[in-house]
Design an enzyme around this catalytic site. Structure first.
Site, PDB file in Angstrom:
ATOM      1  N   ASP A  67       0.815  -1.215   0.000  1.00  0.00           N
ATOM      2  CA  ASP A  67       0.000   0.000   0.000  1.00  0.00           C
ATOM      3  C   ASP A  67       0.849   1.266   0.000  1.00  0.00           C
ATOM      4  O   ASP A  67       2.070   1.207   0.165  1.00  0.00           O
ATOM      5  CB  ASP A  67      -0.961  -0.004   1.210  1.00  0.00           C
ATOM      6  CG  ASP A  67      -0.265  -0.387   2.523  1.00  0.00           C
ATOM      7  OD1 ASP A  67       0.977  -0.420   2.558  1.00  0.00           O
ATOM      8  OD2 ASP A  67      -0.964  -0.650   3.500  1.00  0.00           O
ATOM      9  N   ASN A 134      -7.305  -2.589  14.485  1.00  0.00           N
ATOM     10  CA  ASN A 134      -8.702  -2.881  14.142  1.00  0.00           C
ATOM     11  C   ASN A 134      -8.805  -4.088  13.203  1.00  0.00           C
ATOM     12  O   ASN A 134      -9.843  -4.328  12.606  1.00  0.00           O
ATOM     13  CB  ASN A 134      -9.362  -1.646  13.497  1.00  0.00           C
ATOM     14  CG  ASN A 134      -8.665  -1.229  12.207  1.00  0.00           C
ATOM     15  OD1 ASN A 134      -7.735  -1.885  11.750  1.00  0.00           O
ATOM     16  ND2 ASN A 134      -9.111  -0.134  11.606  1.00  0.00           N
ATOM     17  N   HIS A 136      -7.061  -4.573  10.440  1.00  0.00           N
ATOM     18  CA  HIS A 136      -6.870  -4.320   9.009  1.00  0.00           C
ATOM     19  C   HIS A 136      -5.626  -5.013   8.458  1.00  0.00           C
ATOM     20  O   HIS A 136      -4.690  -5.353   9.192  1.00  0.00           O
ATOM     21  CB  HIS A 136      -6.905  -2.814   8.682  1.00  0.00           C
ATOM     22  CG  HIS A 136      -5.687  -2.030   9.008  1.00  0.00           C
ATOM     23  ND1 HIS A 136      -5.707  -0.666   9.185  1.00  0.00           N
ATOM     24  CD2 HIS A 136      -4.387  -2.391   9.179  1.00  0.00           C
ATOM     25  CE1 HIS A 136      -4.498  -0.230   9.438  1.00  0.00           C
ATOM     26  NE2 HIS A 136      -3.670  -1.253   9.446  1.00  0.00           N
ATOM     27  N   GLU A 141      -9.577  -1.717   5.531  1.00  0.00           N
ATOM     28  CA  GLU A 141     -10.173  -1.425   6.827  1.00  0.00           C
ATOM     29  C   GLU A 141     -11.399  -2.314   7.056  1.00  0.00           C
ATOM     30  O   GLU A 141     -11.892  -2.948   6.113  1.00  0.00           O
ATOM     31  CB  GLU A 141     -10.573   0.061   6.859  1.00  0.00           C
ATOM     32  CG  GLU A 141      -9.405   1.030   6.625  1.00  0.00           C
ATOM     33  CD  GLU A 141      -8.473   1.153   7.831  1.00  0.00           C
ATOM     34  OE1 GLU A 141      -8.449   0.249   8.689  1.00  0.00           O
ATOM     35  OE2 GLU A 141      -7.749   2.165   7.902  1.00  0.00           O
TER      36      GLU A 141
HETATM   37  C1  GLP Z   1      -0.229   0.414   8.610  1.00  0.00           C
HETATM   38  C2  GLP Z   1      -0.063  -0.462   7.373  1.00  0.00           C
HETATM   39  C3  GLP Z   1      -0.376  -1.916   7.659  1.00  0.00           C
HETATM   40  C4  GLP Z   1       0.314  -2.354   8.939  1.00  0.00           C
HETATM   41  C5  GLP Z   1      -0.187  -1.526  10.081  1.00  0.00           C
HETATM   42  C6  GLP Z   1       0.378  -1.950  11.438  1.00  0.00           C
HETATM   43  O1  GLP Z   1      -1.526   0.881   8.769  1.00  0.00           O
HETATM   44  N1  GLP Z   1      -0.844  -0.022   6.268  1.00  0.00           N
HETATM   45  O2  GLP Z   1       0.011  -2.718   6.558  1.00  0.00           O
HETATM   46  O3  GLP Z   1       0.103  -3.726   9.176  1.00  0.00           O
HETATM   47  O4  GLP Z   1       0.181  -0.185   9.819  1.00  0.00           O
HETATM   48  O5  GLP Z   1       1.562  -1.284  11.714  1.00  0.00           O
HETATM   49  P1  GLP Z   1       2.550  -1.634  12.871  1.00  0.00           P
HETATM   50  O6  GLP Z   1       3.226  -2.882  12.476  1.00  0.00           O
HETATM   51  O7  GLP Z   1       3.488  -0.481  12.954  1.00  0.00           O
HETATM   52  O8  GLP Z   1       1.732  -1.794  14.102  1.00  0.00           O
END
Ligand code: GLP
Length: 246
Positions: A67, A134, A136, A141
């Site tokens: 993304d 959440n 995702h 989402e």
């Molecule tokens: C972002 C990314 C996700 C990722 C999430 C969790 O929102 N788009 O792909 O899994 O963060 O991030 P973290 O690993 O820093 O908790």
């Protein structure tokens, strides 16, 4: 579904990296799906370390990021272009020319073109995933369709608040992003889901033991034939039955 629980993040990272390195050993042009976020950073570093120690030639390994925010320049250090270059490409020791990241400029056709590029590469062999609080995946989402494809999405308020730590003000966090869809992600032949820390415990439990619902995107992972969860003790904290540690 395979659930691997580790007492330290370092062990978790080495084990997850081993699966990727094994794949690259068998296929010098393997296609690896790359996630941003803090969760996979140690995995990328361990992958790079193991590849170097084994003298593995990774110059043909191909990568696709999940993304990108909409509206940040690729040079912007907060963009996922920058994060993937720093954490995944540099960490794992990949050839930057073979790593693609979705185009966050909003250009028409970018999403379809990204889908085509993944297809033309023969699909993703191993996909690294984090999980949002959440539930995702990528920027899919709660409510995202199980068969969704790469597209532009609105970010959930919780995601904007969580990601505000990378920006000066919460108002600076983009409200839209381009993300591979759940349908796109689930076509990868192997999924490695990384979750570390107790902030993820509720999401991990909902994904593994809760209702299977589009309201918790990660709960849909159960329909995939080859999913490996790599979680530490804290992230496993809300599971009713904690599998034996690896
Ligand atoms: C972002 C990314 C996700 C990722 C999430 C969790 O929102 N788009 O792909 O899994 O963060 O991030 P973290 O690993 O820093 O908790």
């Amino acid at each position: 579904m395979h659930i691997h629980v580790f007492s330290s993040e370092a062990e978790l990272a080495e084990a997850a990296a081993r699966r990727i390195v094994d794949r690259v050993r068998h296929d010098a042009e393997a296609v690896v799906g790359l996630a941003t976020g803090s969760s996979p950073v140690a995995v990328y570093a361990a992958w790079g370390g193991q590849a170097r120690a084994a003298g593995l030639d990774q110059s043909g390994v191909r990568g696709f990021a999940l993304d990108e925010y909409l509206g940040l320049e690729p040079e912007d250090p907060r963009s996922y272009h920058a994060v993937i270059r720093r954490d995944a490409v540099a960490g794992a020791g990949l050839n930057p020319d073979l790593v693609r990241i979705p185009d966050g400029s909003g250009a028409p056709g970018a999403a379809a073109e990204y889908e085509r590029a993944i297809r033309d590469a023969g699909g993703v062999d191993v996909q690294v995933l984090g999980i949002g609080r959440n539930g995702h995946l990528g920027f899919n989402e709660p409510g995202a369709a199980a068969d969704s494809r790469t597209r532009i999405v609105e970010l959930a308020e919780e995601t904007i608040a969580d990601n505000a730590r990378f920006f000066e003000r919460e108002d600076d966090v983009p409200t839209r992003a381009i993300t591979q869809g759940l349908g796109t992600i689930f076509e990868a032949r192997e999924l490695l889901v990384i979750a570390v820390g107790n902030a993820k415990a509720a999401a991990v439990a909902a994904a593994i033991e809760g209702e299977e619902t589009e309201l918790v995107p990660a709960s849909l992972l159960r329909n995939h034939a080859n999913v490996h969860w790599f979680i530490d003790g804290a992230a496993a904290g809300d599971l009713s039955a904690v599998p034996a540690s690896d």
